[in-house]
Design an enzyme around this catalytic site. Structure first.
Site, short mmCIF file in Angstrom:
data_model
loop_
_atom_site.label_atom_id
_atom_site.label_comp_id
_atom_site.label_asym_id
_atom_site.label_seq_id
_atom_site.Cartn_x
_atom_site.Cartn_y
_atom_site.Cartn_z
CE LYS A 9 -3.31 2.61 2.41
NZ LYS A 9 -4.39 2.44 3.80
CB SER A 189 8.81 6.19 -1.91
OG SER A 189 9.01 6.18 -2.58
NE ARG A 190 6.02 0.12 3.16
CZ ARG A 190 4.73 0.02 2.22
NH1 ARG A 190 4.12 1.25 1.37
NH2 ARG A 190 4.28 -0.88 2.19
CG LEU A 191 11.05 7.73 2.12
CD1 LEU A 191 11.77 9.13 0.69
CD2 LEU A 191 12.28 7.09 3.00
#
Length: 211
Positions: A9, A189-191
């Site tokens: 996601k 981007s999981r940041l």
């Protein structure tokens, strides 16, 4: 059949910036909780409570926040339950809210204390009658033979107390007094954005954590 490891996601709903976040964590919490309620997030008042028992084993369960103010976060339960026994041994705990639809998590850590009898009485008598009887009927966390035990207990205490059950002596409120908060906002981007507030010399220190 989809593999769990393949689930993905992208979090892109919002951001959390140090300059825009509340100066104190309770301000930020109040803002996010009110936004979760306004967005009709299911069970927005549900939080996971983590405690540690005398044997060092952690355990979690979901409870409902019933009040909050500058002092901390309040919930109610049976003092003889597993969580109650854990807190009697180790009065430190952690709470977590997960508002999936808003891609947000709040983590709270601190010491836990019991509410006063007056506070617990006031809340208990505001509850629906069935819930007040249920507090007497359930020997929470104890092994019982079947659901019939609960039904029989409910009938017994309904007959005994009628419309005016008193608060059980082993039932009441707890307040977690926070010394550490973390606010997590999902990002692309999981940041992810992670802001932590730590109580340091009586003041709140706000820090950004790497995701």
């Amino acid at each position: 059949m989809s593999k769990i490891a393949d689930l993905r996601k992208s979090y892109e709903r919002a951001e959390l910036d140090e300059t825009a976040a509340g100066r104190e964590p309770m301000q930020q919490f109040d803002q996010w909780l009110q936004e979760a309620l306004a967005a009709h997030v299911p069970e927005a008042n549900a939080m996971t409570l983590a405690t540690v028992g005398p044997d060092g084993r952690p355990s979690t369960r979901v409870v409902l926040i019933k009040d909050y103010d500058a002092r901390g976060i309040v919930w109610y339960t049976n003092y003889d339950s597993r969580k109650g026994r854990d807190l009697e041994h180790n009065p430190y705990a952690a709470l977590q809210f997960h508002w999936v639809e808003l891609e947000r998590v709040v983590r709270i850590e601190g010491r836990v204390e019991k509410l006063s009898d007056a506070e617990s009485d006031a809340y208990f008598h505001s509850r629906p009658l069935d819930s007040r009887i249920g507090a007497w009927a359930s020997p929470q966390s104890q092994v019982i033979a079947s659901r019939a035990v609960l039904v029989a207990n409910a009938a017994k205490y309904s007959a005994q107390f009628a419309l005016h059950p008193p608060r059980p002596p082993n039932w009441g409120g707890y307040r977690l007094l926070p010394d550490c908060w973390e606010f997590w906002q999902g990002r692309k981007s999981r940041l992810h954005d992670r802001l932590r507030y730590r109580l340091q010399d009586g003041a709140w220190l706000k820090e950004r954590l790497a995701p």
